[in-house]
Design an enzyme around this catalytic site. Structure first.
Site, PDB file in Angstrom:
ATOM      1  N   VAL A  64       0.804  -1.220   0.000  1.00  0.00           N
ATOM      2  CA  VAL A  64       0.000   0.000   0.000  1.00  0.00           C
ATOM      3  C   VAL A  64       0.836   1.269   0.000  1.00  0.00           C
ATOM      4  O   VAL A  64       0.312   2.359  -0.241  1.00  0.00           O
ATOM      5  CB  VAL A  64      -0.984   0.031   1.187  1.00  0.00           C
ATOM      6  CG1 VAL A  64      -1.992  -1.102   1.076  1.00  0.00           C
ATOM      7  CG2 VAL A  64      -0.245  -0.027   2.525  1.00  0.00           C
ATOM      8  N   TYR A 157       7.117   4.620  14.289  1.00  0.00           N
ATOM      9  CA  TYR A 157       5.700   4.232  14.410  1.00  0.00           C
ATOM     10  C   TYR A 157       4.852   5.353  14.997  1.00  0.00           C
ATOM     11  O   TYR A 157       3.767   5.666  14.479  1.00  0.00           O
ATOM     12  CB  TYR A 157       5.625   2.990  15.299  1.00  0.00           C
ATOM     13  CG  TYR A 157       4.248   2.395  15.463  1.00  0.00           C
ATOM     14  CD1 TYR A 157       3.718   1.533  14.499  1.00  0.00           C
ATOM     15  CD2 TYR A 157       3.481   2.647  16.602  1.00  0.00           C
ATOM     16  CE1 TYR A 157       2.461   0.956  14.665  1.00  0.00           C
ATOM     17  CE2 TYR A 157       2.231   2.074  16.765  1.00  0.00           C
ATOM     18  CZ  TYR A 157       1.725   1.234  15.803  1.00  0.00           C
ATOM     19  OH  TYR A 157       0.486   0.668  15.964  1.00  0.00           O
ATOM     20  N   LYS A 161       1.627   7.212  13.223  1.00  0.00           N
ATOM     21  CA  LYS A 161       0.272   7.165  13.760  1.00  0.00           C
ATOM     22  C   LYS A 161      -0.225   8.552  14.154  1.00  0.00           C
ATOM     23  O   LYS A 161      -1.424   8.855  14.031  1.00  0.00           O
ATOM     24  CB  LYS A 161       0.209   6.213  14.948  1.00  0.00           C
ATOM     25  CG  LYS A 161       0.446   4.746  14.580  1.00  0.00           C
ATOM     26  CD  LYS A 161      -0.533   4.248  13.523  1.00  0.00           C
ATOM     27  CE  LYS A 161      -0.368   2.757  13.262  1.00  0.00           C
ATOM     28  NZ  LYS A 161      -1.288   2.265  12.208  1.00  0.00           N
TER      29      LYS A 161
END
Length: 257
Positions: A64, A157, A161
């Site tokens: 993706v 990460y 997010k």
């Protein structure tokens, strides 16, 4: 929460929360296209399970974070099911645990490609696919409690997010006139392969669960039930928010000091 006659894409749908979402959406009546990268056998098994239950499903190998893969994913899903009105972005990578001074740019970029660029690319293609349609649509982006609860070693990460939370809110504002709802889900500790060590080590799991106010880790199916609700007509008036599902874990921030 009947999703009959609707079609959904679930990225990262071959394992963990993505797998649970794909199965829950199919149970609610939706046609489902899932993505996978390396777990073709697992993806095929999920498709077989959905078809055995009378549903329709396909699996598409796609990264993706790559624009061409996303375009091909939607083209295959639209060929199989027609316009895609539901999107769940579950594909992603976990934190590396690498301190910033030792983190290579390639590592930072790898996580942002999967966890932030991926949802950007899929959301963009989703909206383009609905241009001219009057039925609206619904998007759920799988975030994390770490979009606002940072961890040392999680610059990759946590940054991804945090960015995803703002992407979700921005798109909700932008797309509301088109009746496209955009929401996030922020899980805490969920017993999936991302918490494999806790699945394998009973002592570790007990130690971590003792910290959670609700006294246990969550299940992927519980997250999936929330996702189905947010994608359903029942949640028509909900957009631009991120729903936390963590057994109260984030309520412990700043406690005890």
């Amino acid at each position: 929460m009947d999703l009959s006659n609707q079609s959904a894409i679930v990225t990262g749908g071959s394992s963990g929360i993505g797998k649970a979402c794909a199965l829950a959406l199919a149970k609610a009546g939706a046609n489902v296209a899932i993505t996978y990268l390396s777990s073709e056998d697992e993806a095929d098994a999920i498709v077989a399970t959905i078809r055995d239950g009378g549903g329709k499903a396909i699996a598409v190998k796609a990264n993706v974070g790559h624009e061409d893969d996303v375009d091909r994913l939607f083209a295959e899903a639209e060929k199989a099911f027609g316009p895609i009105g539901l999107l769940v972005n579950c594909a992603g990578l976990n934190m590396s645990g690498t301190p910033i001074a030792r983190m290579e740019l390639d590592q930072f970029d790898r996580v942002l490609r999967a966890d932030l660029y991926g949802p950007f690319l899929t959301c963009r293609r989703f909206v383009r696919g609905l241009e001219g349609q009057k039925s609206g649509g619904r998007i759920v982006n799988m975030s994390s409690i770490h979009e606002r609860a940072p961890r040392a070693g999680g610059a990759d990460y946590d940054s991804a997010k945090g960015g995803l939370a703002q992407l979700t809110a921005t798109l909700a504002l932008e797309l509301a006139p088109n009746r496209i709802a955009v929401n996030g889900v922020a899980p805490g500790m969920i017993l999936t392969p991302m918490n494999q060590s806790a699945l394998d080590d009973a002592a570790e799991r007990k130690r971590k669960e003792a910290i959670i106010p609700w006294g246990r880790a969550g299940k992927a199916e519980e997250v999936a039930d929330l996702v189905v609700f947010l994608l359903s007509p029942t949640a028509d008036y909900i957009t631009g928010t991120t729903v936390t599902i963590d057994g109260g874990l984030t309520l412990l921030t700043a406690q005890g000091a």
